[in-house]
Scaffold this motif. Structure first.
Motif, PDB file in Angstrom:
ATOM      1  N   ARG A 148      -6.362  -4.640 -10.296  1.00  0.00           N
ATOM      2  CA  ARG A 148      -6.014  -4.365  -8.897  1.00  0.00           C
ATOM      3  C   ARG A 148      -5.055  -3.195  -8.767  1.00  0.00           C
ATOM      4  N   ARG A 174       2.538  -6.561   3.443  1.00  0.00           N
ATOM      5  CA  ARG A 174       1.370  -5.843   3.921  1.00  0.00           C
ATOM      6  C   ARG A 174       0.198  -6.799   4.096  1.00  0.00           C
ATOM      7  N   LYS A 175       0.058  -7.701   3.116  1.00  0.00           N
ATOM      8  CA  LYS A 175      -1.009  -8.697   3.196  1.00  0.00           C
ATOM      9  C   LYS A 175      -0.834  -9.576   4.431  1.00  0.00           C
ATOM     10  N   LYS A 176       0.435  -9.845   4.752  1.00  0.00           N
ATOM     11  CA  LYS A 176       0.717 -10.667   5.943  1.00  0.00           C
ATOM     12  C   LYS A 176       0.703  -9.832   7.228  1.00  0.00           C
ATOM     13  N   GLU A 177       0.282  -8.593   7.098  1.00  0.00           N
ATOM     14  CA  GLU A 177       0.171  -7.655   8.224  1.00  0.00           C
ATOM     15  C   GLU A 177       1.498  -7.388   8.935  1.00  0.00           C
ATOM     16  N   GLY A 201       3.847  -5.246  -0.910  1.00  0.00           N
ATOM     17  CA  GLY A 201       2.441  -5.648  -0.987  1.00  0.00           C
ATOM     18  C   GLY A 201       2.218  -6.995  -0.316  1.00  0.00           C
ATOM     19  N   GLU A 202       3.176  -7.919  -0.532  1.00  0.00           N
ATOM     20  CA  GLU A 202       3.053  -9.243   0.098  1.00  0.00           C
ATOM     21  C   GLU A 202       3.193  -9.132   1.628  1.00  0.00           C
TER      22      GLU A 202
END
Lengths: 229, 229
Positions: free
Chosen positions: A105, A24-27, A21-22
């Protein structure tokens, strides 16, 4: 699907999910098991082995597609379905759970909170009104929540657990320091804070013993290691 | 003393301790590993094996002396020494920890609570006044608490953990959903609530899959099993 997955693997899955998830957030688009392993402090072969339990997901020489792996682990964890949660006990702990934004979430929807204290009933926590315990049976039988979180004193936890199960709840998130004995079809996850603190205490003592032994051996203070998961 | 005890054993010790505490309260003098096993849902041979890690304690044909075993496990867990705990973060979770009477009984003494919010500073929780975060460094360097409990948002947890460790704290009880990377001598115990909830979700899904499989197999609804520790 019938394969039995070890509890150690199940314990690691949410960590994989959190890391992915982390990323993914950072693309980040893809990651090798080696990189994932360094971040997570698990060996690369452990990661491959864990994920092979669920059919792999990796490609030789490419690594893992972050978005795909995140989504698939989410499905394995059942996070692709909504869970309606009632919290029983609106003390500090119950309120902490109700206000924890992370849960919403992840698809855990707090739909009701119950307490016996007249001064709490009617107050709002999160976006949810605290209801009287006397309404619990009616609510549970009609609304059929997926999970009951027990954040109440241990003196009441056993009885309330038995009650909600008899009214149809089949998953309990138990914060009371007591072992629940429930029918086999009921899923129970315990959060025993005192036991967690005792494990910390054990490891503090173990680190002290190690430090003393090292000091004696080396005749001087030395660095020593002791970490737990 | 140098023997490495597996984390699975360490995980069970607090449960033994809790059970023995309950027996002790009921003035039970001795218990066989068989009885203990039935209460704890662990095999009798597992219990004997676990306790042999620490030199046994049992006597053939007599069983375990409850008071003695309780005291000795307490020592192994380091509960014969006081631990001074500071709580960082006085939100619902921090307050829940501060008010949890069980901890004080086990020798964990909450000596200070810290928060950044002006409206919280000066308020009392438990018997302890909430202090400003700006006082944290001074307090930690002078009072040298044994444990720092991190009950603050994950955005701040990493920095605060690094800070308190640099000021001399060597044990962290971490409630923030983040992995801390600290020097080797620091003992860390994590309570990751979202991960706990995900394990529950996993087991709910696993129970559903099993139920569906059983239904297909038997052509009717049947009881199914799924419990976690």
């Amino acid at each position: 699907m019938e394969k039995v997955i070890s509890t150690a693997v199940i314990k690691r899955l949410p960590r994989y999910y959190r890391y992915l998830g982390e990323l993914r957030k950072k693309e980040v688009v893809r990651i090798s098991s080696k990189e994932l392993s360094e971040r997570m402090n698990v060996t690369a072969s452990q990661i491959r082995q864990d994920l092979n339990n669920f059919g792999g997901f990796g490609q030789q020489g490419y690594g893992y597609n972050v978005e795909y792996l995140y989504t698939e682990i989410g499905k394995i964890l059942g996070l692709d379905q909504e869970h309606r949660v009632v919290i029983i006990g609106a003390g500090n702990l119950g309120q902490a759970i109700a206000n924890y934004a992370d849960f919403a979430r992840r698809g855990f929807d707090i739909t009701a909170v119950f307490d016996v204290k007249p001064e709490l009933i009617g107050k709002e926590i999160g976006n949810v009104k605290i209801r009287a315990m006397s309404e619990l049976k009616d609510y549970v039988t009609k609304q059929k929540p997926d999970i009951a979180a027990l954040a109440l004193p241990k003196e009441y936890a056993v009885q309330v657990a038995n009650d909600v199960v008899s009214w149809g709840v089949s998953a309990i998130w138990n914060f009371a320091p007591v072992e629940l004995r429930l029918p086999k079809h009921v899923v129970v996850e315990n959060v025993h804070l005192t036991e967690s603190l005792m494990r910390l205490s054990y490891n503090i003592r173990a680190a002290q013993i190690k430090k003393n032994a090292d000091t004696q051996k080396n005749g001087k203070d030395s660095e020593c290691a002791a970490t737990t998961e």
